[in-house]
Design a protein around this motif. Structure first.
Motif, short mmCIF file in Angstrom:
data_model
loop_
_atom_site.label_atom_id
_atom_site.label_comp_id
_atom_site.label_asym_id
_atom_site.label_seq_id
_atom_site.Cartn_x
_atom_site.Cartn_y
_atom_site.Cartn_z
N SER A 104 0.86 -1.18 0.00
CA SER A 104 0.00 0.00 0.00
C SER A 104 0.90 1.23 0.00
CB SER A 104 -0.89 0.00 1.25
OG SER A 104 -1.36 1.30 1.53
N VAL A 105 0.64 2.17 -0.91
CA VAL A 105 1.47 3.38 -0.94
C VAL A 105 1.27 4.20 0.33
CG1 VAL A 105 1.79 3.62 -3.43
CG2 VAL A 105 -0.31 4.46 -2.38
N ARG A 106 0.10 4.09 0.95
CA ARG A 106 -0.11 4.78 2.22
C ARG A 106 0.81 4.19 3.31
NH1 ARG A 106 -5.25 4.69 -0.06
NH2 ARG A 106 -6.23 6.74 -0.23
N GLU A 107 0.96 2.86 3.27
CA GLU A 107 1.89 2.23 4.22
C GLU A 107 3.31 2.68 3.93
OE1 GLU A 107 3.65 -2.12 5.59
OE2 GLU A 107 1.84 -2.06 4.35
N LEU A 108 3.66 2.79 2.66
CA LEU A 108 5.00 3.24 2.29
C LEU A 108 5.28 4.62 2.86
CD1 LEU A 108 7.55 2.58 0.50
CD2 LEU A 108 6.44 3.97 -1.27
N VAL A 109 4.32 5.54 2.70
CA VAL A 109 4.48 6.90 3.24
C VAL A 109 4.61 6.85 4.75
CG1 VAL A 109 3.36 9.14 3.54
CG2 VAL A 109 3.29 8.02 1.31
N VAL A 112 8.11 5.73 5.67
CA VAL A 112 9.07 6.81 5.45
C VAL A 112 9.01 7.80 6.61
CG1 VAL A 112 9.60 8.82 4.01
CG2 VAL A 112 9.12 6.60 2.94
N ARG A 113 7.82 8.19 6.99
CA ARG A 113 7.67 9.14 8.10
C ARG A 113 8.23 8.58 9.40
NH1 ARG A 113 1.54 11.10 6.59
NH2 ARG A 113 2.10 13.05 5.55
N ALA A 114 7.94 7.29 9.66
CA ALA A 114 8.39 6.66 10.90
C ALA A 114 9.91 6.60 10.99
CB ALA A 114 7.79 5.26 11.03
#
Length: 226
Positions: A104-109, A112-114
């Motif tokens: 999921s690209v949302r998971e990818l983002v 990255v933030r984490a």
């Protein structure tokens, strides 16, 4: 604005990931080959690297190896490889996290933030943890063993400071995963073992007989008191 170098040879996937990352406030540099990605890394010095393992020009693991020789920049591996050994090799090379395709690209983002959060985390005032000849400065993100400065990846630093802040407490792998990522992704807890191995290689006099980071068999890990 943080800069993310995305090294990915699947054009459509790279385009979608770039779009989501830019909407989340990141500047994105794209590379579709391993050798090109390494050149762009040296040129732009990004804040984080998203690295696919299957790349033309230069294999992703070789790119990771070269990056770690030069920098402790946050590094997330992106892979379609199903073999656990490939992922563990990447983690042992110093990757901070990995994500498996399709994702999921949302998971990818979120990942990255984490990773950037724990890299940039500041306690607001100098706080130093000490045990034996080991010293961890939470404000400057520096670690020393005696007079020698030890360079840790963001994940290794957060792992050590989490354990060291509560000596004697036994942490399960899931608890450590949540501490370093902000969320525990089911199925990823065994990656803690690879990070612990890397950490011991850097802080222990004898990594095979660790003094500081102890294994509690069947449970997890703890930082040794005294």
């Amino acid at each position: 604005m943080s800069t993310v170098l995305l090294i990915e040879d699947e054009t459509e996937l790279a385009r979608v990931a770039q779009s989501y990352l830019e909407k989340a406030g990141f500047q994105v540099i794209l590379a579709s080959r391993g050798d090109t990605g390494l050149s762009l890394f040296r040129q732009h010095k990004p804040d984080l690297v998203l690295l696919d393992l299957n790349l033309p020009g230069m294999d992703g693991l070789d790119v990771a190896r070269e990056i770690r020789r030069q920098s402790d920049v946050p590094l997330i591996m992106v892979t379609a490889r199903v073999e656990e050994t490939d992922r563990l090799i990447g983690l042992e090379l110093g990757a901070d996290d990995y994500i498996v395709k399709p994702y999921s690209v949302r998971e990818l983002v979120a990942r990255v933030r984490a990773v950037l959060r724990r890299f940039n985390r500041s306690s607001g005032g100098s706080q130093i943890l000490r045990e034996g000849n080991l010293e961890v400065d939470l404000d400057t993100h520096t670690v020393k063993r005696g007079d020698e400065e030890i360079f840790l990846t963001p994940t290794e630093f957060q792992l050590l400071s989490t354990l060291m802040a509560q000596p004697g407490r036994v942490f399960t792998r899931l608890q450590l995963l949540e501490a370093i990522q902000g969320v525990a992704y089911e199925g990823y807890e065994r990656t803690i073992d690879a990070h612990i191995k890397n950490l011991r290689a850097k802080i222990e006099e004898d990594p095979h007989h660790p003094h500081y980071v102890e294994t509690v068999f069947g449970v997890g890990y703890r930082f040794r008191k005294g």
